[in-house]
Design an enzyme around this catalytic site. Sequence first.
Site, PDB file in Angstrom:
ATOM      1  N   SER A   1      57.093  31.456  10.381  1.00 11.74           N
ATOM      2  CA  SER A   1      57.448  32.868  10.364  1.00 11.74           C
ATOM      3  C   SER A   1      58.949  33.011  10.517  1.00 11.74           C
ATOM      4  CB  SER A   1      56.756  33.618  11.517  1.00 11.74           C
ATOM      5  OG  SER A   1      55.354  33.558  11.401  1.00 11.74           O
TER       6      SER A   1
ATOM      7  N   SER B   1      52.742  33.075   6.860  1.00 11.26           N
ATOM      8  CA  SER B   1      54.069  33.313   7.429  1.00 11.26           C
ATOM      9  C   SER B   1      54.230  34.780   7.801  1.00 11.26           C
ATOM     10  CB  SER B   1      55.149  32.912   6.417  1.00 11.26           C
ATOM     11  OG  SER B   1      56.431  32.947   7.000  1.00 11.26           O
TER      12      SER B   1
ATOM     13  N   ASP C   1      56.698  37.423   8.235  1.00 12.13           N
ATOM     14  CA  ASP C   1      58.089  37.668   7.846  1.00 12.13           C
ATOM     15  C   ASP C   1      58.378  39.161   7.984  1.00 12.13           C
ATOM     16  OD1 ASP C   1      58.009  34.985   7.153  1.00 12.13           O
ATOM     17  OD2 ASP C   1      57.565  35.406   5.055  1.00 12.13           O
TER      18      ASP C   1
END
Length: 364
Positions: A242, A280, A282
């Site tokens: 991340s 992830s 983000d």
Amino acid sequence: MDKQALDIPRIGVLPSGPLDSICDVGEVTVGHRTLAEGPLQTGVTVVRPHGGDPYLDKVPAAATVLNGFGKSTGLVQVQELGVLETPIALTNTFGVGTMANAQIRAAVAANPGIGRGMATVNPLVFECNDGYLNDIQALAVQESHYADALAAADKPFEQGAVGAGRGMSCFSFKGGIGSASRVASIQAGPQYTVGALVLANFGRLPNLTVAGRPFGRRLAAQLDSGLAQAGENAAIAPEKGSIILLLATDAPLDSRQLRRLSLRAGAGLARTGSVFGHGSGDIALAFSTAYTVPQLPEQPMPAVAMLHEARIDPLFEAAAEACEQAIISALWHADGVTGRDGNQRAAIRDAAPQWRQWLSDTEF
């Protein structure tokens, strides 16, 4: 260590602020509390938007979720009301609740009417999973660590494997905290600064791109057989890391414009080799220090001339470039760390001491 001492790769063409960090913007300061003992490799990083009380003098802000595999708290109200009312806290995934409690207690201590005669407070905490290096199940982050990081907040601050970045990994190497700034010149107008701070914990080594060069592929090929094999496996494994990307600017933008600015953090992230993978988290957030919004309704609202939409592109360019540079800064600042169960992440600058030659090689 500063960027000049480390000779970090310089990204882009725009000028930097004097600190080349998010602290080039207004009164922004950053503080850390690092935990580094055996299997406990974690910490807290706090970004203060100004030197006062952000509950009483709120800061305009907005966020963009590039990929939502994350456990942040406070984003819903930021998106609805368009302001920050606490400092921004960064920590590991299992520390979010603890940090939120710490922010609430700090706000109530400063404003005893919160939750009674006054409105409640919106804690804002972002996280990444540092469980490869850190024993995340130990729940090592405590409320006092938020207070420590807040008290340590200053203009100069460390980058790399510190604070919330202590246990983070990036492109199979040590990641963590990185920062940068860029100065944008508005046509027939003033200059504004855009500063970025990232908590970098993402990426697959073969995808790593530095200043437009396929750095990760070459690095994987140069490593010993064990690490090279790990790089090959990473090429087919899903991205599970991340990144949190924070942007600050002194440009007079409203929350709608700040949401647009936060979206451009994704351009800088993509340039380093991220595809915002399934696993992830983000998330980007942008705020402006150009004005504040009062908590108390009897106080006058600010009368601010906002930047015209047709002149916002230089800020978008600055945001993308600052985020790209901040990610590279996190990688190059971070020292190697050994953590839980002997797991290790090496410093990328140690693994590729010839990086200057690689980036200057016309056949790269």
